[in-house]
Design a protein around this motif. Structure first.
Motif, PDB file in Angstrom:
ATOM      1  N   SER A 183      -4.883  -0.128 -23.529  1.00  0.00           N
ATOM      2  CA  SER A 183      -6.153  -0.046 -22.815  1.00  0.00           C
ATOM      3  C   SER A 183      -6.332   1.339 -22.202  1.00  0.00           C
ATOM      4  O   SER A 183      -5.352   2.009 -21.831  1.00  0.00           O
ATOM      5  CB  SER A 183      -6.201  -1.097 -21.706  1.00  0.00           C
ATOM      6  OG  SER A 183      -7.292  -0.891 -20.853  1.00  0.00           O
ATOM      7  N   ALA A 184      -7.569   1.761 -22.055  1.00  0.00           N
ATOM      8  CA  ALA A 184      -7.865   3.049 -21.418  1.00  0.00           C
ATOM      9  C   ALA A 184      -7.614   2.999 -19.912  1.00  0.00           C
ATOM     10  O   ALA A 184      -7.527   4.041 -19.256  1.00  0.00           O
ATOM     11  CB  ALA A 184      -9.306   3.454 -21.689  1.00  0.00           C
ATOM     12  N   THR A 185      -7.492   1.787 -19.354  1.00  0.00           N
ATOM     13  CA  THR A 185      -7.233   1.675 -17.916  1.00  0.00           C
ATOM     14  C   THR A 185      -5.748   1.735 -17.588  1.00  0.00           C
ATOM     15  O   THR A 185      -5.378   1.700 -16.411  1.00  0.00           O
ATOM     16  CB  THR A 185      -7.818   0.361 -17.358  1.00  0.00           C
ATOM     17  OG1 THR A 185      -7.264  -0.744 -18.078  1.00  0.00           O
ATOM     18  CG2 THR A 185      -9.327   0.342 -17.489  1.00  0.00           C
ATOM     19  N   ASN A 186      -4.886   1.812 -18.589  1.00  0.00           N
ATOM     20  CA  ASN A 186      -3.457   1.989 -18.313  1.00  0.00           C
ATOM     21  C   ASN A 186      -3.227   3.311 -17.596  1.00  0.00           C
ATOM     22  O   ASN A 186      -4.025   4.244 -17.690  1.00  0.00           O
ATOM     23  CB  ASN A 186      -2.653   1.964 -19.613  1.00  0.00           C
ATOM     24  CG  ASN A 186      -2.491   0.567 -20.170  1.00  0.00           C
ATOM     25  OD1 ASN A 186      -2.704  -0.416 -19.469  1.00  0.00           O
ATOM     26  ND2 ASN A 186      -2.108   0.463 -21.436  1.00  0.00           N
ATOM     27  N   GLY A 187      -2.098   3.408 -16.907  1.00  0.00           N
ATOM     28  CA  GLY A 187      -1.757   4.646 -16.219  1.00  0.00           C
ATOM     29  C   GLY A 187      -0.860   4.376 -15.032  1.00  0.00           C
ATOM     30  O   GLY A 187      -0.294   3.285 -14.888  1.00  0.00           O
TER      31      GLY A 187
ATOM     32  N   ALA B   7       0.835  -1.202   0.000  1.00  0.00           N
ATOM     33  CA  ALA B   7       0.000   0.000   0.000  1.00  0.00           C
ATOM     34  C   ALA B   7       0.869   1.251   0.000  1.00  0.00           C
ATOM     35  O   ALA B   7       1.827   1.360   0.766  1.00  0.00           O
ATOM     36  CB  ALA B   7      -0.927  -0.004   1.201  1.00  0.00           C
ATOM     37  N   GLY B   8       0.537   2.190  -0.881  1.00  0.00           N
ATOM     38  CA  GLY B   8       1.291   3.429  -1.006  1.00  0.00           C
ATOM     39  C   GLY B   8       2.318   3.412  -2.112  1.00  0.00           C
ATOM     40  O   GLY B   8       2.793   4.474  -2.535  1.00  0.00           O
ATOM     41  N   ASN B   9       2.702   2.227  -2.607  1.00  0.00           N
ATOM     42  CA  ASN B   9       3.640   2.144  -3.735  1.00  0.00           C
ATOM     43  C   ASN B   9       2.991   2.657  -5.011  1.00  0.00           C
ATOM     44  O   ASN B   9       1.774   2.653  -5.154  1.00  0.00           O
ATOM     45  CB  ASN B   9       4.097   0.704  -3.952  1.00  0.00           C
ATOM     46  CG  ASN B   9       5.157   0.241  -2.967  1.00  0.00           C
ATOM     47  OD1 ASN B   9       5.518  -0.924  -2.931  1.00  0.00           O
ATOM     48  ND2 ASN B   9       5.667   1.154  -2.137  1.00  0.00           N
ATOM     49  N   ARG B  10       3.848   3.108  -5.927  1.00  0.00           N
ATOM     50  CA  ARG B  10       3.392   3.573  -7.237  1.00  0.00           C
ATOM     51  C   ARG B  10       3.727   2.516  -8.284  1.00  0.00           C
ATOM     52  O   ARG B  10       4.856   1.998  -8.307  1.00  0.00           O
ATOM     53  CB  ARG B  10       4.082   4.896  -7.607  1.00  0.00           C
ATOM     54  CG  ARG B  10       3.705   6.058  -6.711  1.00  0.00           C
ATOM     55  CD  ARG B  10       4.704   7.194  -6.830  1.00  0.00           C
ATOM     56  NE  ARG B  10       4.836   7.698  -8.191  1.00  0.00           N
ATOM     57  CZ  ARG B  10       4.112   8.696  -8.687  1.00  0.00           C
ATOM     58  NH1 ARG B  10       3.188   9.280  -7.940  1.00  0.00           N
ATOM     59  NH2 ARG B  10       4.303   9.116  -9.929  1.00  0.00           N
ATOM     60  N   VAL B  11       2.773   2.211  -9.157  1.00  0.00           N
ATOM     61  CA  VAL B  11       2.967   1.195 -10.186  1.00  0.00           C
ATOM     62  C   VAL B  11       2.553   1.757 -11.536  1.00  0.00           C
ATOM     63  O   VAL B  11       1.467   2.350 -11.669  1.00  0.00           O
ATOM     64  CB  VAL B  11       2.155  -0.080  -9.882  1.00  0.00           C
ATOM     65  CG1 VAL B  11       2.263  -1.078 -11.030  1.00  0.00           C
ATOM     66  CG2 VAL B  11       2.627  -0.715  -8.580  1.00  0.00           C
ATOM     67  N   LEU B  12       3.413   1.592 -12.548  1.00  0.00           N
ATOM     68  CA  LEU B  12       3.047   1.917 -13.922  1.00  0.00           C
ATOM     69  C   LEU B  12       2.292   0.722 -14.496  1.00  0.00           C
ATOM     70  O   LEU B  12       2.855  -0.359 -14.663  1.00  0.00           O
ATOM     71  CB  LEU B  12       4.288   2.216 -14.763  1.00  0.00           C
ATOM     72  CG  LEU B  12       4.042   2.345 -16.275  1.00  0.00           C
ATOM     73  CD1 LEU B  12       3.059   3.475 -16.585  1.00  0.00           C
ATOM     74  CD2 LEU B  12       5.356   2.542 -17.025  1.00  0.00           C
TER      75      LEU B  12
END
Length: 633
Positions: free
Chosen positions: A543-547, A448-453
């Motif tokens: 996909s539009a859910t990428n980010g 929790a709190g990590n950033r993921v591409l």
């Protein structure tokens, strides 16, 4: 005679023969309390009304005499504070959530005086300022800031935040980040080691060196050279590089494409016809170090039908599917760096495919004062070295501004490449995932709190089977993806040999439930072999859910710096860990006009240029499937 009190600090002054038996106590209070408060005392002042005076008491502890004041409030609104009209320095911290305006009261020192004698100073919430009550213009008594002007060089070891406009008379070197809510103006040079966030415009009289991420709502200007995240410049000796007969300048490395915006400077005198610190555009450039386009070969003639990046010319070594190794461009046909024909060193037949090129030689350019205009007439060579620095242009300059607009957020954040750099991510996906809960991404146990591409989500995912004899893929739904659709495969076991999880492929020969895939658009079908196992899935990408997402114990959410179209547009991000993606950087072609969550978002790997890009020429490479797209700057 009774005691009197000093006019500024209200210290009790004992008259001759007075205070028998108590003068020692009074003197100790004067020295140990009254004067000590004036030098080092701290008063915590709670504001309970819109206008409130500091407490004033003769010969005893009060608020107005203290050197430092901390303001809080119960008013839930902006408020005003009034000091007595005597010359004094204050360190004031506004610990409230509202704006505090600090005034001097009128007339003589009197308790409760909340009538302003002159100008005050507005202190933003959470800020600390050094103030002085100035009585030199009495009866108009102003409160002025003491730290509002720097005469010489200005050095900040950490971050710098300016609530309003910033004007610096000398050079500024900032070891951390700079944040200016208003306009920033410097007569000297500016070097920022970390990010720069400017609420309005940035005008610099000297050089700009912004070495981190750049965010600016209006253009950035420089009257000299702009070095934006390591933009590479080319330096040549005028005596050998400039040909006044044909206006060409020969560069040691082929780094410029046509219509590159540049500025010039000289170590001595400029060539006649060219001016320092003036915007020019490159024209008639020869081959660049790197080229990418679409073309075909018939015999010894290469026909380029579209250009992705760079320029092709004599001496360019080309490569591509079916191209003979070592083939070079020997002479020009109808092409002059872009679309057209080129004569090759070896005869061959190659159908339309992506053609890439490399060129290790020097480059010639000409310069124009307008985009796509005629070359400037250089009538005489100057002395010393000439430096040509590429810059990235803003959309338009504000009225009356110099034409040397070199950057805005939308155009410059990482070198001269049109990207903005976001905070690093802890990991990046290699396949389609469920956007919830803690899990392992590319070998990294994210918490929790990590950033993921998240870059590999699939749309319209369905199971498939492989026929390794015919290279045909069958969709279980009976509805194969359309031709030219980009797809990606995942598996719980093993894909057919020839396919790789996480790689983008193009659909060809789609018919009913069956299709084949190619590494390039309209290319040859991939030869499938081996023994597939497990459940194999195909889905369309991107996909539009990428980010970029923040890991949560439940449903993941997009990070606050990437949760709007303007935040994520043209973004670039580094991945700090992972078996496959650790140490890599990725860039998206998502636009600010796209709709986040609706418009598809593709992320491509970025390969940066060499460390000695100043001499070899900088370049950026994005990887899309097995295609390398090369961009020079």
């Amino acid at each position: 005679m009774p005691s009197t009190y000093s006019p500024d600090l209200r210290i009790e002054l004992i008259a001759n023969g007075e205070k028998t038996g108590t003068w020692g106590t009074i003197t100790n209070d004067n020295l140990g309390v009254i004067i000590e408060d004036a030098i080092a005392g701290l008063a915590n002042v709670e504001i309970t009304s819109a206008n409130q005076a500091l407490i004033v008491v003769d010969g005893a502890v009060d608020e107005a005499r203290c050197a430092a004041i901390v303001l809080t409030t119960t008013t839930t609104a902006n408020f005003a504070v009034y000091a007595p009209p005597v010359t004094k320095l204050y360190v004031v911290r506004n610990a409230s959530s509202y704006v505090a305006t600090f005034y001097s009261g009128t007339g003589t020192v009197a308790p409760g005086n909340v009538t302003a004698a002159g100008a005050g100073v507005a202190i933003p919430a959470g800020k600390t300022v050094l103030l002085r009550v100035d009585t030199t213009n009495s009866p108009t008594v102003d409160v002025v800031e003491q730290l509002n002007h720097v005469v010489g060089a200005f050095g900040v070891g950490g971050a710098l935040a300016v609530g309003g406009a910033a004007t610096i008379g000398g050079a500024a070197t900032i070891g951390g980040a700079i944040t200016v809510d208003g306009n920033a103006s410097l007569t000297g040079s500016l070097t920022v080691d970390d990010g720069a966030t400017i609420g309005a415009s940035l005008a610099v009289g000297g050089d700009i060196a912004l070495l981190g991420a750049i965010s600016a709502s209006e253009p950035i200007y420089a009257n000299s050279t702009a070095y934006l995240n390591g933009t590479a410049a080319q330096t040549v000796a005028q005596s050998t590089a400039i040909n006044t007969g044909n206006e060409t300048i020969t560069l040691p490395a082929a780094v410029f494409v046509n219509d590159t915006a540049v500025m010039l400077s000289s170590s001595d005198t400029m060539p006649t016809g060219l001016s320092a610190n003036t915007l020019y555009y490159t024209v008639n450039t020869s081959a660049t170090s790197y080229f990418s386009g679409t073309g075909s070969i018939s015999g010894t003639v290469l026909t380029i039908t579209s250009v992705h990046a760079g320029a092709i010319g004599v001496g360019t070594v080309i490569s591509g599917t079916g191209v003979t190794v070592g083939t070079t461009v020997s002479t020009l046909g109808t092409g002059a760096g872009g679309t057209g024909t080129y004569n090759l060193s070896a005869s061959q037949t190659v159908s339309s495919t992506t053609i890439t090129g490399a060129y290790a030689g020097s480059q010639t350019i000409k310069l124009s004062t307008t985009s796509g205009g005629s070359a400037v007439n250089i009538t005489a060579v100057g002395t010393g070295n000439l430096t040509i620095t590429p810059v990235a242009l803003a959309n338009t300059a504000p009225t009356g501004a110099s034409t040397k607009a070199v950057a805005t957020t939308e155009f410059v954040t990482n070198a001269a490449v049109d990207t903005r750099v976001l905070k690093y991510v802890n990991a990046a996906t290699t396949s389609n995932i469920t956007l919830s809960g803690t899990q392992t991404i590319d070998g990294v146990a994210v918490v929790a709190g990590n950033r993921v591409l998240v870059k590999d989500q699939l749309t319209s995912a369905q199971t498939v089977t492989f026929n390794t004899s015919t290279d045909v893929i069958t969709a279980a739904s009976g509805d194969a993806p359309n031709n030219d659709t980009k797809v990606m495969f995942t598996t719980t076991g093993a894909l057919a040999t020839g396919l790789t999880v996480g790689r983008i492929y193009y659909v060809i020969e789609s018919s009913g439930a069956t299709f084949k895939v190619s590494q390039t658009q309209d290319g040859a079908a991939i030869d499938l072999s081996g023994t597939p196992s497990g459940t194999n899935t195909v889905g369309t990408v991107p996909s539009a859910t990428n980010g970029i997402y923040e890991v949560n114990a439940s449903t993941w959410t997009r990070t606050t710096d990437a949760d709007s179209s303007s935040d994520i547009a043209a973004a670039q991000v580094a991945v700090i860990a992972g078996t496959t993606n650790g140490g890599k950087q990725f860039v998206t072609n998502f636009k600010s006009t796209n709709t986040l969550g609706t418009t598809t978002m593709q992320w491509d790997e970025v390969i940066n240029g060499p460390a000695n890009a100043s001499t070899l020429g900088g370049f950026r490479v994005t990887v899309s499937g097995t295609t390398l797209n090369l961009f020079t700057y």
